[in-house]
Design a protein around this motif. Structure first.
Motif, PDB file in Angstrom:
ATOM      1  N   GLY A 105       1.108  -2.239  -0.773  1.00  0.00           N
ATOM      2  CA  GLY A 105      -0.058  -1.481  -1.172  1.00  0.00           C
ATOM      3  C   GLY A 105      -0.844  -1.741  -2.092  1.00  0.00           C
ATOM      4  O   GLY A 105      -2.173  -1.833  -1.918  1.00  0.00           O
ATOM      5  N   ASN A 106      -0.476  -2.288  -3.232  1.00  0.00           N
ATOM      6  CA  ASN A 106      -1.054  -2.490  -4.171  1.00  0.00           C
ATOM      7  C   ASN A 106      -1.672  -3.799  -4.108  1.00  0.00           C
ATOM      8  O   ASN A 106      -3.067  -4.117  -4.434  1.00  0.00           O
ATOM      9  N   LYS A 119      -3.225  -4.508  -1.722  1.00  0.00           N
ATOM     10  CA  LYS A 119      -4.251  -4.271  -0.692  1.00  0.00           C
ATOM     11  C   LYS A 119      -3.803  -4.890   0.700  1.00  0.00           C
ATOM     12  O   LYS A 119      -4.683  -5.557   1.644  1.00  0.00           O
ATOM     13  N   LEU A 120      -2.567  -5.195   0.707  1.00  0.00           N
ATOM     14  CA  LEU A 120      -2.048  -5.925   2.030  1.00  0.00           C
ATOM     15  C   LEU A 120      -1.553  -4.650   2.740  1.00  0.00           C
ATOM     16  O   LEU A 120      -1.166  -3.690   2.534  1.00  0.00           O
ATOM     17  N   TYR A 121      -1.469  -4.889   4.293  1.00  0.00           N
ATOM     18  CA  TYR A 121      -1.131  -3.777   5.198  1.00  0.00           C
ATOM     19  C   TYR A 121       0.417  -3.881   5.780  1.00  0.00           C
ATOM     20  O   TYR A 121       0.546  -4.931   6.340  1.00  0.00           O
ATOM     21  N   GLU A 136      -4.006 -15.900   2.833  1.00  0.00           N
ATOM     22  CA  GLU A 136      -4.954 -15.416   1.897  1.00  0.00           C
ATOM     23  C   GLU A 136      -5.034 -16.959   0.832  1.00  0.00           C
ATOM     24  O   GLU A 136      -6.063 -17.155   0.341  1.00  0.00           O
TER      25      GLU A 136
END
Lengths: 269, 1037
Positions: B927-928, B930-932, B1003
Motif C-alpha cells: 500500500g505504501n 502505491k501498488l495495488y 516499474e
C-alpha cells in the motif's frame, strides 16, 4: 412392588437387567446405575429406576450398601444366570413375601381361580379384577394400576397366562419351579399329600390350608397338575384302593376327570 | 371265526361273481333279497308311468312260487333289472337252483349263465345243451361251432374295426343320407379318421370301444360283467388334456379328411354323439359277421328249440343271467323269446317263460320300446334298501362260510341245503364279539366285525347309491376287513381306506384318547378309528350285566386286540329295561340318562362347530385348509387362526424369552403370519402347524371360543379347551421363538445391523470424536439424528453417502430400531426408553471392535422390516470405501497445494500468527508503495488459527495413518472446511506476491527505459560494507 403397592414399572425384565448389570460391573453408585438404564439423553420422562431397584431389593436379589448410596448383588450369580434361575429363586423364596400385596392378591386369585375364570365377560379384563378380588378379600385394596402390575409378575412366576388381558389361572410353571426347588425324586410315586408337603411352603401361595384339609385342588392348581401331566413332566395316577383321594376341579374331557391319588415326577422336558 | 380255515377259504367264498362260486358256498351265503319291487309297466324316465304289480308280497319266495314256477303255464317275458351288483345274477341263479328241485314235469329249464359274458362263451354254453345238439338245421349248428373258434386278439380287433369301415363304405355307396345322422362328406371323412393309425390305436387300446366289443365276442378267462360293448361319446374325446398329443399328431401329419373330422369334433358339441350313434347302428351286424354268424341265425336257433320241444309236448323256461351275453344277437334273441306260442302261425312253438337279467342303464339306453311293451313283468332290484338285519345276516353268512370247510358246505348243499342243517362253525376267534341271531335262534358270529362296524362301513365305504349293493359289500367291506385281521391282529384295524373315516364322534372321546399320556402314540389313531367305526364313537361306558361296553364295544374285544381300555368316561349302568330292544327301532338301545333340551342358538352354534370339525377332519385326512377366506364356515377357521396368533402374542412373555417386541412388531407388519397350517390354501407364515390331532384340538378350541363362548372361554368345557391351549402354547413356544429369532436356520441379527447403521450414520455425520476405540455407548445414545451440513467441503462421494444415509433414516429409522430392540418395554410400550444395558453394551462393543464388519453375517430374511435394515447396512457398507477414498484424495490435493505454497503442511498456532503478521506487513508495504493488492480477510483466520492448526494436523494424520475408522472420524469433522478460509488466504497471498513482483519489475523496466539508469539497489552500501569486512576478516586469518 413387593411391599404394599404393586408398581407397573417394576417389570421382571427390568429387575433381571438390573441384576445383570450388577453382576457385570460389581457394586455401583445408584446414580451411575440409573443412567445405565435411563441415560440422561432419554430421561425426559419420569424415572422408573427407583421402582425397579425397590422391587429387586424386596425380592432379595440386590441390596443397598448403607450410607454409600451403592447397590450390589445379594445373591449368588447362579441365581441370576437366566430368567429361569431368577424365577426359581423368587419362587423358592416366595413365602418371604407373604405380607406383600402381590402375595396376598395371588393367593386370593389362586384359591378363587375358578370364579375368576368363570367371571362374566364384562369383568374379565385384568383391570376389572379389583371389582371381584376386593370382594373376595377386602384387605387387598386393589386398584387398576395394581392389577396391571400384578399381571406381569403373576404370569412371569407361573401362576397363569394372559389372553387379551384376561387372566387364565394355571399355576403349572410355578409348581414346576416348586418341584425343581424341592427334593422330590424323579420316577418315584408320591401320594398327593406327600407330594404337596414337599412343595411347601412355596405352594402355600396357591393352595390354602382349607383346601389341603379337604383334599381339594383349586382350578389353578388342578390346571397345573393336568398341564404338567399333559406336558409329560409329571404323571398323575389314580389308584383305586388309596384312602387319600384328592379332587381336582371336575373336567370331564380331560384324561383325569377329577380324582387323583399319586404323582410321579418324570423330570424336565 | 376260524381264521385258520378262513385263510384258505376267503378267496373261494368271496368270488365276486356268482358264476364262479361253488354251489355249496352259493347256498351257504344266500340271504333272501329285500330290495325287490315288481312292475307290470316300467318307465325308467318317469316313475309315474310305472305300474306296480298287484301283490304286496314281493319276496323272493313269492316270486318263485307265483311267477317263476309259472303255475298258470302262460307265456312270460320277465326282466330282472338293477344296477351292477344289485343281485340280479344271484337272484336268477337262485331261481335256477330252486327250479332244479321244484320244476314241473315236461318243463325244460335252459340256464344261460353270464360265464365270461362273451358271445363265444354263450354259444359254447348253448352247444352243451341237448336241445341245441338235437337241432335239425345242421348247417346252423356248424356255424355255431365255427363261431367258437379261437382267433388272435389283434386279428379280431382289426377285423372288427375293418368291418365298421366296410359298413360305412357300403352305406356311402348307397348314398342314402339320413339327415339325422351323417352327411356323405362326414361318412367319407369318418372312414379316413378310423383308418388314421393313431386313432386306430386309441380305439383298440384297453377299454377302448374296439377292445370292449372284442371282449364281448372273444372268449376269455376273465369275468366280464356289465361292459358297455359299443361306441360311447367319450371314445371320441380328442380335445381334452389327456389326448392333447393325439390332437397334435392329427394336426401335424394326418390326412385332410381326418383333420377336417377332428376339427368338427372339436367345434361341434353334438358331433361326437352323432358319430357314436351312427357307428353303433352297425354294431350287431359287425359282431355277427366277426363271429361267423349270419343274420337270423340266433332267432332261428331258439325257434328251432321251441319247435322241437313243442313236438315233444314240453315247455321251456329260459333263464339268462345277463342280456349282454348276447351282444350282437340280442335283437334276434328277444324276437325269439317274445314271440308267443299262441299267435297265428306260431302254434308249432312251445310255451316259453323267460327270465333275463339286465342292468338299469342298458334297459334305459338300449332296450327298445317294442320289447318293453312285450315284457310281462319287471322285477326291479333297488339299491340301498338293505335293513340293518339284512346286512348283519349277509355279513354273518359270508363269515360263517369262510370258517366252515368246503367239504362240509358241499355236503350240506348235496343234502338239499336244508336251513335247519345249515352248518355253523365252531368259534376259534371272536367269542366276545357281536352275533347275528338267525330266525331259528342259532347265532352267527360276526368277528372281525361288530354290528356298528357293519352299518358304519356300509354307510362310509359304500358312499354312493350305486355302491350300496351286495357285490360291493363283499368287495369293499367284507374282503378288506377279513384280510386285514388275517394279516395282523395286532394292528387291526389297519385298512388304509378307512383311515379317513369321520363319523362325527364325540369330541370328548377324541380328547380322552389323544390327550392320554398312557396310550401309546401309535395306538391312538387305531384306537380312535376302532371306537368310532367298530363302536358308536360315544364317550360312554355302559355296564350291562356287569360287563363293560366302551363306546358300544365289549371290554373283552379291546383286550383281544391289545387296545388300551379307557376307564375315564362317563359310566352308565344299563337296566334290563333300558337294554330292551325296541321293536320299532330294531337294535337301537334306549339309554337311561336324559338329554337336556337345547335352545335353538346352542343347536345352531353346535351345527357350526360340527361343520368346522368336519372340515378339520378332511384336512387331517389330506385335504387343504382354506384359511384366509372371509365368507362361510371357512371364515370361522380363518378367524380361529387369527385368534390363535393373538393368543400366542398375549401369552408369551416375549422379552423374557429373548424376543424383542420390535421383532414381533416387524413380523406382524410383514406379509407373514406368525403361524399357518400345513396344506393351507394361501398365505405365508413362519411356524407351520401340522395337520394332526393336537392342532385340530387347538383350532377347535378357538372355533368354540368364538362361536360358543362369544369370544370368551365361558362355554361348556371351555376350561378344558383353555387348558389345552395353554399347554399347547407352552409346548410350541420354543419353535415360535426360534422362528422369530432365526431365518432359514440362521440368527436374524437385524438389531446388530441397526446398531451398525446408526454407527455409520454417526460416523459419517461427524458425531463421533477421538479414536474409534474410545467410541462409547453413551455417545451412541446422545447422538440423535441430525441434518446434513449444506456448506461442507466434503467430497461429492461423501455428501452422496450422507444423503443416502439420511434417506434411509427418514424411511426406516434404524436408530429407533436399535434402541427399541434393547428397550425393556412394559405392556404394549410407549416412548419411554429403559435399556437392557448389559446386552446393549455387549453388542455395541462387539460391533465396534469388528469395525462394522457384519457382512460375514450372511442370512436371508423374508421379514421386510428386518431384512431391509440388513440390506441398507450392506448398501452403506459397500459405499464407505468409495467415500473414504474420494475424501482422502480431496484432502491430499489440498494438502499438496498448501505445501506448494507454504513449503510445509503443518503449522502451529505461532507459525500461523507469524504468517499473518508478515502478510499484514506485506500488504502494508504494497500500500505504501502505491501498488495495488486487496487486503485479505485475516480476522476469521486469526480467530480460527487453533482450528486451522488442528485441521492441518488432522489432514496430515489422515494421510499418514492407515486406520480407516480413525481416519473416517477425522474426515467426518470436515478438516477441509476448517482450513478453507486459510487455504484461500495463502493462495491469495501467493498470487498477490507474484503480482506485486511483476508490477515492480514492470516499474523498473519503465524507469530504465525513461532514465537510461538501472534502479539502484537500496542496500548496495550495506552490501559493499559487508564485502569489505569479509575481505578484512579473511586477511586476519
Amino acid at each position: 412392588m413387593f411391599d404394599n403397592t404393586m408398581k407397573t414399572e417394576a417389570i421382571p425384565e427390568r429387575v433381571f437387567a438390573l441384576c445383570q448389570q450388577l453382576l457385570l460391573s460389581g457394586p455401583l453408585k445408584e446414580e451411575e446405575l440409573r443412567t445405565k438404564f435411563e441415560p440422561e439423553c432419554f430421561s425426559d420422562k419420569t424415572a422408573y429406576f427407583g421402582m425397579v431397584r425397590d422391587a429387586a431389593i424386596q425380592l432379595g436379589l440386590i441390596t443397598n450398601i448403607p450410607d454409600d448410596n451403592t447397590l450390589e448383588l445379594n445373591v449368588d450369580k447362579k441365581e441370576i444366570k437366566s430368567y429361569e434361575t431368577m424365577r426359581m429363586y423368587i419362587n423358592r423364596n416366595i413365602s418371604r413375601l407373604s405380607l406383600s400385596q402381590f402375595y396376598r392378591t395371588t393367593k386370593v386369585s389362586m384359591i378363587n381361580s375358578y370364579d375368576l375364570f368363570s367371571v362374566d365377560k364384562d369383568y374379565q379384563n385384568v383391570s376389572k379384577m379389583p371389582l371381584t378380588l376386593n370382594k373376595m378379600d377386602e384387605n387387598l385394596n386393589l386398584d387398576e394400576g395394581c392389577m396391571r402390575a400384578w399381571r406381569f409378575w403373576a404370569t412371569f412366576l407361573g401362576f397363569g397366562y394372559l389372553h387379551d388381558m384376561f387372566f387364565m389361572p394355571n399355576a403349572s410353571n410355578f409348581i414346576y419351579d416348586c418341584i425343581r426347588n424341592s427334593n422330590i425324586s424323579k420316577n418315584k410315586e408320591y401320594p398327593i399329600y406327600d407330594f404337596i408337603q414337599h412343595l411347601s411352603p412355596s405352594i402355600d401361595i396357591c393352595l390354602s390350608e382349607k383346601e389341603k384339609n379337604e383334599r381339594r385342588l383349586n382350578f389353578a392348581v388342578s390346571n397345573a397338575f393336568r398341564a404338567l401331566h399333559d406336558r409329560g413332566i409329571i404323571k398323575l395316577k389314580y389308584t383305586n384302593d388309596r384312602q387319600d383321594e384328592w379332587n381336582m376341579i371336575e373336567m370331564p374331557m380331560h384324561e383325569f376327570t377329577s380324582i387323583i391319588t399319586d404323582v410321579v415326577y418324570l423330570g424336565e422336558k | 371265526m376260524r381264521l385258520e380255515v378262513a385263510k384258505n377259504r376267503i378267496t373261494e367264498v368271496l368270488r365276486a361273481d356268482t358264476m364262479t362260486t361253488s354251489k355249496g358256498d352259493f347256498f351257504a351265503t344266500h340271504v333272501p333279497l329285500q330290495n325287490i319291487e315288481i312292475y307290470t309297466k316300467f318307465d325308467p324316465n318317469d316313475a309315474k308311468k310305472s305300474v306296480k304289480f298287484r301283490s304286496k308280497d314281493v319276496s323272493e319266495d313269492y316270486i318263485f312260487k307265483n311267477i317263476i314256477l309259472n303255475p298258470e303255464d302262460k307265456h312270460q317275458f320277465i326282466l330282472v333289472m338293477g344296477e351292477s351288483g344289485a343281485g340280479k345274477s344271484h337272484l336268477i341263479r337262485w331261481y335256477n337252483a330252486c327250479l332244479e328241485n321244484y320244476v314241473r314235469e315236461n318243463e325244460i329249464v335252459l340256464f344261460i349263465r353270464r360265464n365270461d359274458n362273451t358271445l363265444k362263451g354263450t354259444i359254447k354254453q348253448l352247444l352243451q345243451h341237448n336241445e341245441i345238439k338235437g337241432l335239425n338245421n345242421k348247417e346252423l349248428y356248424e356255424r355255431l361251432l365255427k363261431a367258437t373258434a379261437v382267433v388272435s386278439e389283434s386279428m379280431l380287433k382289426n377285423e372288427i374295426l375293418s368291418k365298421f369301415r366296410i359298413h360305412i363304405q357300403d352305406d356311402l355307396d348307397t348314398d342314402d343320407t339320413d339327415e339325422e345322422q351323417l352327411t356323405y362328406t362326414d361318412k367319407k371323412r369318418l372312414i379316413a379318421f378310423l383308418k388314421y393309425s393313431k386313432i386306430e390305436e386309441k380305439l383298440k387300446e384297453i377299454n377302448g370301444p374296439i377292445d370292449r366289443i372284442y371282449s364281448k365276442i372273444a372268449q376269455s378267462d376273465k369275468v366280464m360283467s356289465d361292459i358297455n360293448a359299443m361306441f360311447e361319446v367319450k371314445d371320441f374325446n380328442i380335445d381334452d388334456d389327456e389326448n392333447i398329443d393325439l390332437l397334435n399328431d392329427i394336426i401335424a401329419d394326418a390326412d385332410r379328411d381326418t383333420k377336417a373330422l377332428a376339427n368338427k369334433i372339436n367345434t361341434d358339441p353334438d358331433y361326437k354323439e352323432k358319430i357314436t350313434n351312427y357307428l353303433n347302428s352297425f354294431l350287431d351286424e359287425v359282431i355277427q359277421s366277426c363271429s361267423g354268424l349270419q343274420a337270423g341265425d340266433f332267432e332261428e336257433i331258439f325257434m328251432e328249440i321251441r319247435r322241437n320241444l313243442r313236438k315233444q309236448g314240453k315247455s321251456l323256461t329260459i333263464l339268462i343271467e345277463d342280456i349282454t351275453s348276447f351282444t350282437g344277437v340280442n335283437i334276434e334273441l328277444l324276437n325269439a323269446l317274445t314271440t308267443e306260442h299262441t299267435g297265428q302261425g306260431n302254434q308249432d312253438l312251445c310255451r316259453i317263460s323267460s327270465v333275463i337279467g339286465i342292468t338299469s342303464g342298458y334297459f334305459k339306453d338300449h332296450f327298445k320300446a317294442n320289447y318293453r311293451d312285450r315284457t310281462t313283468l319287471f322285477v326291479y332290484l333297488k339299491n340301498n334298501i338293505f335293513s340293518e338285519e339284512y346286512l348283519y345276516e349277509f355279513v354273518g353268512k359270508y363269515l360263517n362260510a369262510m370258517s366252515v370247510s368246503n367239504d362240509e358246505i358241499e355236503a350240506w348243499a348235496k343234502g338239499g341245503a336244508l336251513p335247519e342243517q345249515y352248518p355253523i362253525h365252531k368259534i376259534d376267534e371272536g367269542e366276545n364279539w357281536d352275533y347275528y341271531e338267525m330266525p331259528d335262534g342259532r347265532k352267527l358270529n360276526l368277528y372281525p366285525f361288530t354290528k356298528y362296524a357293519i352299518i358304519n362301513l356300509y354307510n362310509y365305504r359304500l358312499s354312493t347309491e350305486q355302491l350300496k349293493t351286495p357285490r360291493y359289500i363283499l368287495q369293499y367291506i367284507i374282503e378288506p376287513v377279513v384280510r386285514d385281521i388275517l394279516v395282523d391282529q395286532v394292528a387291526f384295524p389297519n385298512v388304509k381306506e378307512l383311515a379317513n373315516y369321520n363319523g362325527n364322534p364325540s369330541t370328548l372321546l377324541r380328547s380322552k384318547i389323544f390327550d392320554s399320556q398312557s396310550i401309546n402314540k401309535e395306538d391312538k389313531e387305531r384306537m380312535f378309528l376302532f371306537m368310532c367305526l367298530w363302536g358308536d364313537g360315544s364317550d360312554k361306558i355302559e355296564i350291562r350285566n356287569d360287563k363293560k361296553f366302551i363306546s358300544g364295544i365289549s371290554e373283552e374285544v379291546y383286550k383281544e386286540l391289545n387296545l388300551p381300555i379307557l376307564d375315564n368316561l362317563q359310566k352308565i349302568k344299563m337296566t334290563d329295561v333300558s337294554v330292551h330292544k325296541s321293536e320299532e327301532e330294531g337294535k337301537k338301545v334306549v339309554q337311561s340318562n336324559t338329554i337336556k333340551p337345547m335352545n335353538s342358538e346352542i343347536i345352531k352354534n353346535n351345527q357350526k362347530v360340527q361343520k368346522i370339525i368336519a372340515i378339520l377332519e378332511d384336512w387331517l385326512s389330506g385335504g387343504i385348509i382354506n384359511v384366509g377366506t372371509t365368507a362361510g364356515n371357512e371364515a370361522i377357521l380363518s378367524r380361529a387362526r387369527d385368534n390363535i396368533i393373538k393368543y400366542i402374542q398375549n401369552a408369551i412373555n416375549w422379552q423374557i424369552e429373548g424376543v424383542a417386541l420390535d421383532n414381533l412388531k416387524k413380523v406382524n407388519d410383514s406379509k407373514f403370519s406368525l403361524i399357518g397350517f400345513e396344506r393351507q390354501a394361501r398365505g405365508n407364515y413362519l411356524v407351520e402347524l401340522k395337520a394332526n390331532r393336537q392342532t385340530q384340538k387347538i383350532v377347535e378350541a378357538f372355533v368354540r371360543w368364538e362361536v360358543e363362548g362369544n369370544n370368551s372361554w365361558n362355554f361348556d368345557n371351555g376350561d378344558y379347551y383353555a387348558l389345552a391351549v395353554e399347554t399347547w402354547a407352552e409346548q410350541i413356544k420354543s419353535s415360535i421363538i426360534e422362528a422369530l429369532n432365526y431365518s432359514k436356520g440362521k440368527n436374524v441379527n437385524y438389531k446388530k445391523f441397526a446398531i451398525a447403521l446408526e454407527m455409520y450414520r454417526q460416523l459419517i455425520f461427524g458425531q463421533i470424536r477421538g479414536k474409534w476405540n474410545f467410541y462409547k455407548s453413551n455417545t451412541f445414545f446422545e447422538n440423535d439424528v441430525c441434518n446434513i451440513n449444506t456448506s461442507s467441503e466434503h467430497s461429492r462421494e461423501w455428501i452422496s453417502l450422507q444423503e443416502q444415509i439420511k434417506r434411509i433414516f427418514d424411511q426406516i429409522d434404524p436408530r429407533k430400531t436399535a434402541l427399541q430392540c434393547y428397550n425393556l418395554i412394559q405392556g404394549k410400550g410407549g416412548n419411554k426408553i429403559y435399556l437392557d444395558r448389559t446386552k446393549f453394551d455387549k453388542d455395541f462393543t462387539e460391533i465396534k471392535k469388528s469395525q462394522l464388519s457384519l457382512e460375514d453375517i450372511k442370512y436371508e430374511d423374508d421379514i421386510k422390516g428386518r431384512g431391509e435394515i440388513k440390506e441398507q447396512f450392506n448398501n452403506i457398507s459397500a459405499k464407505i470405501n468409495t467415500a473414504y477414498n474420494a475424501e482422502r484424495n480431496k484432502i491430499l490435493a489440498e494438502r499438496d497445494t498448501i505445501e506448494q505454497i507454504l513449503g510445509c503442511n503443518t503449522m502451529n498456532v505461532e507459525e500461523i500468527s507469524d504468517l499473518l503478521a508478515n502478510a499484514q506487513s506485506f500488504y502494508d508495504e504494497v500500500g505504501n508503495a502505491k501498488l495495488y493488492a486487496e487486503y485479505p480477510a485475516l480476522d476469521s483466520i486469526k480467530r480460527n488459527k487453533n482450528k486451522i492448526s488442528e485441521a492441518l494436523s488432522s489432514i496430515n494424520e489422515i494421510l499418514s495413518n492407515n486406520d480407516v475408522f480413525d481416519n473416517l472420524i477425522l474426515m467426518s469433522h470436515d478438516p477441509l472446511k476448517a482450513i478453507s478460509g486459510f487455504t484461500k488466504f495463502i493462495k491469495k497471498l501467493k498470487d498477490d506476491i507474484e503480482r506485486i513482483d511483476n508490477q515492480m519489475k514492470k516499474e523498473e523496466n519503465r524507469v530504465i527505459e525513461e532514465t537510461g539508469h538501472t534502479i539502484r539497489d537500496p542496500y548496495q552500501d550495506e552490501r559493499d560494507t559487508i564485502d569489505e569486512c569479509d575481505v578484512m576478516m579473511r586477511k586476519l586469518g
